[in-house]
Design a protein around this motif. Structure first.
Motif, PDB file in Angstrom:
ATOM      1  N   SER B  14       0.828  -1.205   0.000  1.00  0.00           N
ATOM      2  CA  SER B  14       0.000   0.000   0.000  1.00  0.00           C
ATOM      3  C   SER B  14       0.862   1.255   0.000  1.00  0.00           C
ATOM      4  CB  SER B  14      -0.933   0.007   1.209  1.00  0.00           C
ATOM      5  OG  SER B  14      -0.190   0.127   2.396  1.00  0.00           O
ATOM      6  N   ARG B  15       0.406   2.278  -0.656  1.00  0.00           N
ATOM      7  CA  ARG B  15       1.078   3.568  -0.777  1.00  0.00           C
ATOM      8  C   ARG B  15       2.357   3.511  -1.626  1.00  0.00           C
ATOM      9  NH1 ARG B  15       1.038   7.108   4.549  1.00  0.00           N
ATOM     10  NH2 ARG B  15       0.993   5.362   5.960  1.00  0.00           N
ATOM     11  N   SER B  16       2.603   2.355  -2.259  1.00  0.00           N
ATOM     12  CA  SER B  16       3.800   2.262  -3.087  1.00  0.00           C
ATOM     13  C   SER B  16       3.375   2.178  -4.554  1.00  0.00           C
ATOM     14  CB  SER B  16       4.583   1.003  -2.685  1.00  0.00           C
ATOM     15  OG  SER B  16       5.604   0.767  -3.608  1.00  0.00           O
ATOM     16  N   LYS B  17       3.975   3.010  -5.391  1.00  0.00           N
ATOM     17  CA  LYS B  17       3.602   3.016  -6.813  1.00  0.00           C
ATOM     18  C   LYS B  17       3.926   1.682  -7.475  1.00  0.00           C
ATOM     19  CE  LYS B  17       5.024   7.454  -7.597  1.00  0.00           C
ATOM     20  NZ  LYS B  17       5.790   8.419  -8.340  1.00  0.00           N
TER      21      LYS B  17
END
Lengths: 63, 207
Positions: B14-17
């Motif tokens: 999560s929150r990682s491209k």
């Protein structure tokens, strides 16, 4: 000219002599010559060659 | 709480491209020594979803370890391998943990860590650190080692760095602050060094 830990060095001595001169304890170092590890039993017979890139890691305790 | 691996993976990503979980899950890392460095490196790696850890230490948890190591008071007297494996499983039950309750030396270190593409050197003693680095770099043609050297005392956080020595050797620490000089060891500074080591391991895995 050889480089040891990034610094110019132009004496013809062995790794073992260099370590002693700089106060390193052989049992606490790792020596890389041109990117390859140098075995401890080769320290006293390995002369620092003019184009060598030498990295010496002197380990300190704690972990 | 029962969590599925899919949920865990989604949370890691999560929150990682670009998702990291699958690459982390496929990776194996060895950790030599489960003290202040090793226990905190292991905790960081399981939080990032590492798939397999090979842990080695001969020691038991003592009260004097609690100031900087990932153990709890309830672990005092237990083997570090066993106590740490339990803590790590409580964080991430999907990591395979292999433990070696043995003193690592020249003779057994390739046998213990030969299968690990990355080994984190996390011993306390300077001679043990040098032994592991010299032996593994000579005897294995492929292993990459991330070692810790110089993290005693307090403060001077910005002096702790990761240094590339060769394609196969990285050293994290300030390179000079020796515990033998009497400054002691503190969680804050040891964890910074452990973070450098774990961060380099993740960087190599994701490269």
């Amino acid at each position: 000219m050889a480089k040891i830990n990034g610094e110019d060095f132009n004496e013809v001595i062995t790794i073992g002599e260099y370590l002693k001169k700089k106060g390193y304890t052989a049992a606490r170092v790792a020596v890389m010559v041109n990117g390859e590890i140098l075995s401890k039993n080769e320290y006293d017979c390995t002369k620092i060659q003019p184009d060598d890139e030498v990295e010496i890691v002197g380990f300190v305790g704690g972990g | 709480m029962k969590i599925s691996e899919r949920e865990f993976a989604e949370a890691v990503n999560s929150r990682s491209k670009s998702p990291i979980y699958d690459k982390m899950k496929a990776a194996t890392v060895g950790i030599a020594g489960l003290g202040g460095l090793g226990s905190n490196i292991a905790a960081a790696l399981v939080r990032s979803g590492i798939g397999r850890l090979v842990l080695a230490d001969f020691d038991k948890v003592e009260l004097s370890n609690i100031n900087r190591q990932a153990y709890f008071l309830r672990d005092i007297g237990r083997r570090k391998t066993e106590a740490l494996a339990e803590i790590l499983r409580e964080i991430n039950p999907f990591c395979e943990i292999v433990t070696h309750d043995v003193r690592v030396d020249e003779k057994n270190c390739l046998e213990i860590f030969g299968e690990c593409p990355i080994v984190c050197e996390a011993f306390d003693g300077a001679e043990e650190k040098a032994m592991l680095v010299n032996t593994l770099l000579s005897e294995s043609k492929t292993v990459k080692i991330i070692a810790g050297s110089g993290m005693a005392g307090f403060g001077r956080a910005n002096e702790i760095v990761t240094k590339k020595i060769s394609e196969r050797l990285f050293v994290c620490g300030d390179g000079k602050t020796d515990v033998a000089d009497g400054e002691g060891l503190s969680a804050s500074r040891v964890i910074i060094c452990a973070g450098h080591i774990a961060s380099k391991a993740v960087e190599i895995i994701l490269a």
